[in-house]
Design an enzyme around this catalytic site. Sequence first.
Site, short mmCIF file in Angstrom:
data_model
loop_
_atom_site.label_atom_id
_atom_site.label_comp_id
_atom_site.label_asym_id
_atom_site.label_seq_id
_atom_site.Cartn_x
_atom_site.Cartn_y
_atom_site.Cartn_z
N ASP A 1 0.86 -1.17 0.00
CA ASP A 1 0.00 0.00 0.00
C ASP A 1 0.91 1.23 0.00
O ASP A 1 2.14 1.11 0.14
CB ASP A 1 -0.89 -0.03 1.25
CG ASP A 1 -1.78 1.19 1.37
OD1 ASP A 1 -2.35 1.61 0.35
OD2 ASP A 1 -1.88 1.74 2.48
N ASP B 1 -0.36 5.17 0.99
CA ASP B 1 -0.69 6.21 1.97
C ASP B 1 -0.67 5.67 3.39
O ASP B 1 -1.32 4.67 3.71
CB ASP B 1 -2.08 6.78 1.66
CG ASP B 1 -2.08 7.64 0.41
OD1 ASP B 1 -1.43 8.69 0.42
OD2 ASP B 1 -2.72 7.24 -0.58
#
Length: 283
Positions: free
Chosen positions: A16, A18
């Site tokens: 991922d 953020d």
Amino acid sequence: MVSVSTFPPVRACLFDMDGLLIDTEDIYTDVVNIILKENNRPLMPWSIKAQLQGRPGPAATKLFMDWAQLPIPLSEYLARLSELHSASFPACAPLPGVPELLATLHAAASVAAPNETIEIALATSSASSTFKVKTAHLQDLFKFFALAQQVIGDDPRVAQGRGKPAPDIYLVALETINARRRGEGKDEIRPEECLVFEDSVTGVESGRRAGMRVVWVPHPGLLAELKGLEERVLAGAIGEANRDDGCVNEDLGTAGTVGDGGGELRGSLVAFDYARYGIIPAV
């Protein structure tokens, strides 16, 4: 579901972005709170933010607007949000341990395939417009992700309505790796040979439903909000995929079970334990 005793060594790491690679989560909170204050609404609590993290933009926006009840139209909210994001995101930086981890994995091998380096791919719900703003000044970090192995929130390879917590984005990220490997005459990597790195509950569920192991590195605020539920999160068993937020709920894969060993909770990515996953760092 693969049992804790039979997890194979990791051959691919899927990330991922953020709140996991770069420190955007507090920026998101600050920006939203600016808009809430401008419209005389209460600040966003972690109970709401926890539901937004990791979801694709449209799904997260719907959940937020249903809660916030802003006295302005959606178009005005989105325009103001974009303005504040453009001003704030160029200041975001890598989170602790991330540059070292990516550099190490880039040259590391797996116990299962000592003659090959660990495969790396990106799987972020961030849309292309904000992705560029967040990463333009961080090319030394994102150089580790081949362009074809960057899967973003509005990527056409992920069907509409199939963002996190559905497993699709991580399965697509794995397919970007396997497509290249097939062209090179190499064997394909299986989901159970993948390690997902996530900060959100929806992202953990997405990875576990894809049949992968997950390292969960939550924001301290999220961890406090979920006190006592950590093992359920690590299993992908919170049930975010059952929320009515526009996610297409067919063929969602199977979440893990509490205590199956498929998830690890970490406070940061500093001093990552490579040996735990059968990863051999280069000397």
